[in-house]
Motif scaffolding. Structure first.
Motif, PDB file in Angstrom:
ATOM      1  N   GLY A   1       0.822  -1.202   0.000  1.00  0.00           N
ATOM      2  CA  GLY A   1       0.000   0.000   0.000  1.00  0.00           C
ATOM      3  C   GLY A   1       0.856   1.252   0.000  1.00  0.00           C
ATOM      4  N   ALA A   2       0.242   2.357  -0.396  1.00  0.00           N
ATOM      5  CA  ALA A   2       0.961   3.619  -0.510  1.00  0.00           C
ATOM      6  C   ALA A   2       1.162   4.260   0.860  1.00  0.00           C
ATOM      7  N   THR A   3       2.247   5.058   0.962  1.00  0.00           N
ATOM      8  CA  THR A   3       2.500   5.806   2.198  1.00  0.00           C
ATOM      9  C   THR A   3       1.597   7.030   2.222  1.00  0.00           C
ATOM     10  N   LEU A   4       0.812   7.157   3.277  1.00  0.00           N
ATOM     11  CA  LEU A   4      -0.104   8.290   3.406  1.00  0.00           C
ATOM     12  C   LEU A   4       0.064   8.914   4.780  1.00  0.00           C
ATOM     13  N   PRO A   5      -0.081  10.214   4.880  1.00  0.00           N
ATOM     14  CA  PRO A   5       0.001  10.843   6.196  1.00  0.00           C
ATOM     15  C   PRO A   5      -1.247  10.531   7.007  1.00  0.00           C
ATOM     16  N   ALA A   6      -1.166  10.767   8.319  1.00  0.00           N
ATOM     17  CA  ALA A   6      -2.357  10.636   9.146  1.00  0.00           C
ATOM     18  C   ALA A   6      -3.396  11.627   8.658  1.00  0.00           C
ATOM     19  N   THR A   7      -4.623  11.173   8.574  1.00  0.00           N
ATOM     20  CA  THR A   7      -5.697  12.002   8.041  1.00  0.00           C
ATOM     21  C   THR A   7      -5.993  13.180   8.959  1.00  0.00           C
TER      22      THR A   7
ATOM     23  N   ALA B   1      10.208  -0.836  15.334  1.00  0.00           N
ATOM     24  CA  ALA B   1       9.749  -2.050  14.665  1.00  0.00           C
ATOM     25  C   ALA B   1      10.749  -2.474  13.607  1.00  0.00           C
ATOM     26  N   ALA B   2      10.946  -3.793  13.454  1.00  0.00           N
ATOM     27  CA  ALA B   2      11.918  -4.318  12.504  1.00  0.00           C
ATOM     28  C   ALA B   2      11.592  -3.914  11.078  1.00  0.00           C
ATOM     29  N   VAL B   3      10.316  -3.685  10.790  1.00  0.00           N
ATOM     30  CA  VAL B   3       9.911  -3.352   9.436  1.00  0.00           C
ATOM     31  C   VAL B   3      10.301  -1.926   9.049  1.00  0.00           C
ATOM     32  N   ASP B   4      10.619  -1.080  10.042  1.00  0.00           N
ATOM     33  CA  ASP B   4      10.954   0.317   9.777  1.00  0.00           C
ATOM     34  C   ASP B   4      12.461   0.541   9.859  1.00  0.00           C
ATOM     35  N   ALA B   5      12.936   1.467   9.055  1.00  0.00           N
ATOM     36  CA  ALA B   5      14.347   1.836   9.098  1.00  0.00           C
ATOM     37  C   ALA B   5      14.642   2.606  10.384  1.00  0.00           C
ATOM     38  N   PRO B   6      15.868   2.512  10.906  1.00  0.00           N
ATOM     39  CA  PRO B   6      16.227   3.273  12.108  1.00  0.00           C
ATOM     40  C   PRO B   6      15.937   4.766  11.919  1.00  0.00           C
ATOM     41  N   GLY B   7      15.441   5.398  12.945  1.00  0.00           N
ATOM     42  CA  GLY B   7      15.126   6.819  12.898  1.00  0.00           C
ATOM     43  C   GLY B   7      13.744   7.134  12.366  1.00  0.00           C
ATOM     44  N   THR B   8      13.000   6.125  11.945  1.00  0.00           N
ATOM     45  CA  THR B   8      11.652   6.368  11.417  1.00  0.00           C
ATOM     46  C   THR B   8      10.725   6.824  12.532  1.00  0.00           C
ATOM     47  N   ARG B   9       9.898   7.792  12.225  1.00  0.00           N
ATOM     48  CA  ARG B   9       8.839   8.222  13.150  1.00  0.00           C
ATOM     49  C   ARG B   9       7.492   7.952  12.496  1.00  0.00           C
TER      50      ARG B   9
ATOM     51  N   PHE C   1      -7.369   6.438  11.811  1.00  0.00           N
ATOM     52  CA  PHE C   1      -6.847   7.704  11.290  1.00  0.00           C
ATOM     53  C   PHE C   1      -5.358   7.856  11.539  1.00  0.00           C
ATOM     54  N   SER C   2      -4.678   6.740  11.870  1.00  0.00           N
ATOM     55  CA  SER C   2      -3.226   6.761  11.993  1.00  0.00           C
ATOM     56  C   SER C   2      -2.588   6.680  10.608  1.00  0.00           C
ATOM     57  N   GLU C   3      -1.289   6.860  10.593  1.00  0.00           N
ATOM     58  CA  GLU C   3      -0.531   6.907   9.341  1.00  0.00           C
ATOM     59  C   GLU C   3      -0.630   5.605   8.557  1.00  0.00           C
ATOM     60  N   ARG C   4      -0.760   5.723   7.227  1.00  0.00           N
ATOM     61  CA  ARG C   4      -0.597   4.583   6.321  1.00  0.00           C
ATOM     62  C   ARG C   4       0.890   4.516   5.994  1.00  0.00           C
ATOM     63  N   THR C   5       1.553   3.466   6.479  1.00  0.00           N
ATOM     64  CA  THR C   5       3.018   3.444   6.490  1.00  0.00           C
ATOM     65  C   THR C   5       3.652   2.955   5.197  1.00  0.00           C
ATOM     66  N   GLY C   6       2.874   2.299   4.334  1.00  0.00           N
ATOM     67  CA  GLY C   6       3.474   1.725   3.132  1.00  0.00           C
ATOM     68  C   GLY C   6       4.256   0.459   3.416  1.00  0.00           C
ATOM     69  N   THR C   7       4.116  -0.115   4.613  1.00  0.00           N
ATOM     70  CA  THR C   7       4.813  -1.352   4.971  1.00  0.00           C
ATOM     71  C   THR C   7       3.793  -2.430   5.294  1.00  0.00           C
ATOM     72  N   PHE C   8       4.262  -3.681   5.302  1.00  0.00           N
ATOM     73  CA  PHE C   8       3.427  -4.791   5.748  1.00  0.00           C
ATOM     74  C   PHE C   8       3.825  -5.081   7.190  1.00  0.00           C
TER      75      PHE C   8
ATOM     76  N   ALA D   1      -6.750   2.774  -0.909  1.00  0.00           N
ATOM     77  CA  ALA D   1      -5.437   3.058  -0.334  1.00  0.00           C
ATOM     78  C   ALA D   1      -5.494   3.050   1.190  1.00  0.00           C
ATOM     79  N   ARG D   2      -6.595   3.528   1.733  1.00  0.00           N
ATOM     80  CA  ARG D   2      -6.724   3.571   3.191  1.00  0.00           C
ATOM     81  C   ARG D   2      -7.159   2.221   3.774  1.00  0.00           C
ATOM     82  N   ARG D   3      -7.483   1.281   2.899  1.00  0.00           N
ATOM     83  CA  ARG D   3      -7.877  -0.051   3.378  1.00  0.00           C
ATOM     84  C   ARG D   3      -6.760  -1.076   3.246  1.00  0.00           C
ATOM     85  N   ALA D   4      -5.573  -0.670   2.865  1.00  0.00           N
ATOM     86  CA  ALA D   4      -4.467  -1.621   2.700  1.00  0.00           C
ATOM     87  C   ALA D   4      -4.189  -2.364   4.005  1.00  0.00           C
ATOM     88  N   GLY D   5      -4.256  -1.648   5.117  1.00  0.00           N
ATOM     89  CA  GLY D   5      -4.003  -2.288   6.407  1.00  0.00           C
ATOM     90  C   GLY D   5      -5.034  -3.358   6.737  1.00  0.00           C
TER      91      GLY D   5
END
Length: 915
Positions: A3-9, A32-40, A107-114, A228-232
């Motif tokens: 899914g696409a990366t989207l900001p919090a609505t 989280a292991a799925v995120d790169a170091p320093g990710t917020r 309404f949290s962030e769509r992260t673009g990760t699984f 896009a908002r239903r990817a999660g």
């Protein structure tokens, strides 16, 4: 799917039930292991911190709430609202409630990760660190959020004070996925059903019982307006670890194992109609967290928070369990009893008495004492029903069979504490099974066929037995309706069809086979008797069920001590000594025969319909054992009287030899008792008052009924040996004042205290707390009063009172007056309209019955109105009906709530249908 990366609505307008200041956005560092170091990551959450601050008090703890798929923090809005209510503050203080929207959800962030299970547990920890959570914290979870919240709980034991779960699962090994999830995971359905369209959301929302309002449904759908908002949503479904090869299996296994070591209070609210997380997942959770308090909301489904109020009971539970454990200085227990594992202590106060309780003597004591006794213990009436057509078992044979079967059950795998559902008609087989289970320390589940198929199924699923023993018909029903438990056939199958029938009925063994195996093992061990570890007197012994006349039948738990106290009360009240010969025309009483030392026979009848007991069947049963005592339900005695003309001289004599007749379950008209007295002229006729939760409570004989005369209600006599009765007065608005009194003439809820009061309601935590909310007493739900002579008069049920413009009225006195009319067989007076202005309506069953329900003829209506007015209750209408809706077990208790709804439809001009 990523899914696409989207900001919090950007936060939309307020949703129904949500205060605008609860909404927060928070930027949180991710580990989280799925995120790169320093990710917020940007989180949306609902937080009632401002409400807590407004109270001027510090929060006593935090609820950390995690939604499942495909909901969001909106699911927990009622908890946020109730956390600072006056009732919650009075119970100990405000609670902070933080309800999160998981990443890629709400309404949290769509992260673009699984994000897999391990990532989501880590996410929840990251958010907690950012919020600087400090104890005590109670984790709260639903659906897939349940296991994520449990994962957080396992990793944060230093903060954890409790766990609350609603319809969730840890998907243990050996469980196949529910069909709904299998479908959602199917490659042809998954992407389309969960992401491309809102189908998965729509189906989930449709599970609400009753349905969601349009505004609430729209609020649940709001965060998922586009694919896009239903990817999660799709990713959540794909991350369900159905097999050990799944990437999230290890995390699942760690949580499933880890929760077994959580030594904190736990509460589980459950909707049994959930097609996804059924009762089997509840049963599994209870094996992992046996300390949990449970309340099953019959009729509720997956979205149990939407179907029922869980907020008020949640904070009541927190006060009784978490605050009492973590903040001992607060006197949160002063006004109410503790709960479930502490519920035993709470009901213990209701079960105590001012007099010292009798020393505990096992239910098996009489059986053990008569191992060498060759006199008859139990008799079955065979088809044909004559006094000679019987199958008899001596005390020695019964003791041997009980030991053999207990040994066979133990070898088969039945352990002390295991629940065993017994779907076997009253008689020798059932008696042997009951006492074998008691010998073994297993818990008998007695949900009799008198509940009807639907009620029986609800009861069995609610009790959740590990084993189910039944006749062929019961095993067929168990397979058809998916009743739980390893199946055991009550009888052997014919050799020619054994394999086929065993497979068809899914039977793993038969009772004769287990008994034979046990006998071989006992003989090989050269043991004179089966001697398991002594059963704990305060361990659960039985789950019995109420009649279901006032709603779904409730499971009632008795310990060994309380069952023995019931036996002792009956012995003391009615002088039922060893050698008594008992005709058990009321199925539940059959289980007490051997414990009383009484020879017992069940007459030939359909146990699911007490009114099928005929005078001949009763007399033949009496002849078979030279009966001295008869116990029969009111409906059974009605038919006995009606068929008395068919009795032979020998049968008349058998009834004349009876010395005691007992009948309980519903009021008996004095005229009927006089007719029974004619059939049993030498018998003392007693009509004990009681309930499944406590039987008996009071007692009265025919002479006492005659002496009491007419009054407001039914006179049920004085308390039996060891029992105490009081009244909680009822106010003008129908509310009960929780101040027990024994003052004469005060009407209110009947309160009971005795050693034989139930231990607790089974998996009905809210019901149990209500029943023990007046410390030291069991609240019966019946309305009545005491007279100047200390006799109790029952005026009806609490839910049957009429809240009229003139005040509270009870129906029984008017009903009794109406039933004196020759044209009336039965009468029920119900309230129609809103409380406070209800009108009294009489519904009568005539002699002969009418063919069509409707307004009563003018002459009958006039007579009924006069009779009711003479009893102090003016009527607004009189309606005739062909048959009253009654409970299945007793065929006596009228469902007045159902009649009230039916009468409302009829009198408003609608199509009433059948009540």
């Amino acid at each position: 799917m990523v899914g696409a990366t989207l900001p919090a609505t950007e936060l939309p307008d307020p949703w129904p039930g949500v205060k605008a200041h609860w909404r927060r956005m928070l930027s949180v560092p991710s580990t989280a292991a799925v995120d790169a170091p320093g990710t917020r990551r940007q989180w949306h959450l609902l937080d009632n911190a401002d409400d807590v601050a407004a109270t001027g008090m510090e929060p006593v703890g935090t609820l950390y709430c995690v939604h499942g798929n495909p909901t969001w923090s909106y699911l927990w809005r009622t908890l946020l609202a109730e956390a600072t209510s006056p009732a919650t503050l009075a119970a100990g203080g405000p609670w902070r409630v933080i309800a999160v929207d998981q990443l890629d959800m709400g309404f949290s962030e769509r992260t673009g990760t699984f994000r897999r299970l391990e990532d989501r547990i880590t996410d929840l920890g990251d958010l907690g660190d950012a919020l600087e959570l400090s104890g005590p914290v109670v984790s709260v979870g639903h659906d897939w959020g349940g296991i994520i919240s449990l994962g957080w709980a396992v990793r944060h034991r230093e903060l954890l004070a409790g766990v609350v779960l609603t319809n969730t699962a840890v998907h243990p090994a050996g469980f196949s996925l529910p069909p709904a999830l299998k479908l959602a995971l199917h490659p042809a359905v998954h992407s389309w059903g969960t992401t491309a369209t809102p189908a998965f959301l729509s189906v989930t929302h449709s599970l609400a019982q009753p349905g969601l309002g349009d505004d609430v449904r729209a609020a649940f759908m709001a965060p998922y307006a586009s694919a896009a908002r239903r990817a999660g949503v799709g990713n959540f479904v794909a991350d369900i670890p159905a097999t050990e090869s799944h990437p999230s299996w290890a995390a699942l296994d760690a949580v499933s194992t880890g929760i077994c070591a959580l030594d904190v209070p736990a509460l589980m609210f459950w909707g049994p109609k959930d097609p996804v997380f059924s009762d089997r997942y509840l049963r599994d959770l209870l094996t992992r967290m046996p300390q949990a308090d449970v309340h099953r909301f019959e009729g509720a489904s997956h979205l149990v928070q939407e179907d029922r109020d869980i907020a008020v009971p949640t904070f009541a539970w927190l006060a009784r369990n978490v605050l009492a454990r973590n903040v001992p200085a607060r006197n949160v227990l002063a006004q109410s009893a503790p709960a479930d594992q502490a519920a035993r202590a709470s009901t213990g106060s209701a079960s105590s008495n001012t007099e010292a309780a009798a020393p505990y003597v096992s239910m098996l004591a009489e059986l053990d004492a008569r191992r060498a006794d060759t006199s008859v213990a139990v008799v079955d009436m065979l088809p044909g029903g004559t006094a000679d057509a019987t199958w008899k078992l001596s005390w020695a044979q019964l003791a041997r069979d009980v030991d053999d079967l207990a040994a066979g059950l133990r070898d088969f795998g039945v352990q002390p504490g295991d629940r065993v559902s017994l779907l076997v008609p009253p008689g020798i087989n059932l008696t042997t099974l009951i006492y074998a289970c008691l010998r073994l320390g297993a818990v008998i589940v007695v949900a009799d066929a008198g509940l009807g198929t639907r009620g029986l199924g609800r009861a069995i699923k609610g009790a959740g037995p590990s084993y189910l023993i039944g006749i062929d018909k019961a095993l067929a029903g168990a397979r058809l309706y998916n009743w739980p438990g390893i199946k055991i056939a009550a009888e052997d199958f014919p050799q020619t069809t054994a394999n086929t029938r065993k497979k068809l009925l899914n039977a793993a063994a038969t009772v004769p086979q287990l008994m034979a195996n046990g006998r071989v093992m006992r003989l090989a061990d050269t043991l004179p008797a089966f001697t398991p570890p002594d059963a704990d007197a305060d361990a659960d012994a039985a789950v019995l069920f109420t009649s279901g006349s006032t709603g779904p039948a409730k499971g009632v738990v008795y310990t060994h001590r309380r069952l023995a106290a019931m036996r002792d009360t009956l012995k003391a009240t009615y002088s039922l000594e060893a050698g008594t010969a008992l005709v058990a025309g009321f199925a539940p009483f059959a289980l007490l025969g051997p414990a009383l030392g009484a020879t017992t026979v069940t007459p030939g009848m359909d146990v699911t319909a007490p009114s099928t007991l005929t005078a001949q069947a009763l007399a033949n049963a009496a002849l078979a054992i030279d009966a001295t005592v008869v116990f029969a339900s009111p409906a059974a005695l009605v038919n006995v009287v009606a068929t008395a003309a068919e009795l032979s001289p020998a049968q008349h004599q058998a009834l004349a030899d009876v010395g005691l007749v007992l009948s309980a379950g519903a009021p008996l008209a004095e005229q009927l008792l006089h007719k029974v007295q004619e059939l049993a002229p030498n018998a003392a006729l007693h009509t004990p008052y009681g309930m499944t939760e406590a039987l008996p409570v009071t007692d009265i004989d025919l002479a006492g009924i005659s002496a009491a005369g007419a009054g407001n209600g039914v006179c049920v006599g004085t308390p039996v040996s060891g029992a105490t009765v009081a009244i909680a007065p009822i106010e003008s608005d129908g509310a009960v004042r929780p101040v027990p009194t024994t003052e004469a003439g005060v009407s209110g809820e009947i309160l009971v205290r005795a050693p034989h009061v139930k231990e607790r309601y089974d998996r009905l935590w809210i019901t149990e707390q209500h029943s023990t909310s007046i410390p030291g007493w069991h609240r019966s739900g019946d309305i009545g009063h005491l007279d100047a002579d200390g006799r109790l008069w029952v005026e009806g049920r609490l839910e049957h009172i009429l809240c009229t413009a003139e005040g509270v009225r009870t129906p029984v006195a008017a009903e009794q007056s109406i039933e004196l009319l020759g044209a009336v067989a039965r009468a029920a007076v119900v309230g129609v309209g809103p409380a406070g202005t209800q009108a009294a309506v009489a519904i009568v069953q005539t002699v002969p019955p009418v063919k069509r329900a409707g307004l009563a003829p003018a002459s009958l209506a006039a007579d009924v109105r006069t009779a009711a007015k003479d009893a102090g209750l003016p009527l607004a209408a009189v309606v005739v009906i062909d048959a009253m809706p009654v409970d299945v077990r007793h065929n006596s208790k009228i469902d007045r709530a159902k009649l009230s709804r039916w009468a409302s439809r009829l009198l408003s001009g609608g199509k009433p249908g059948r009540p």
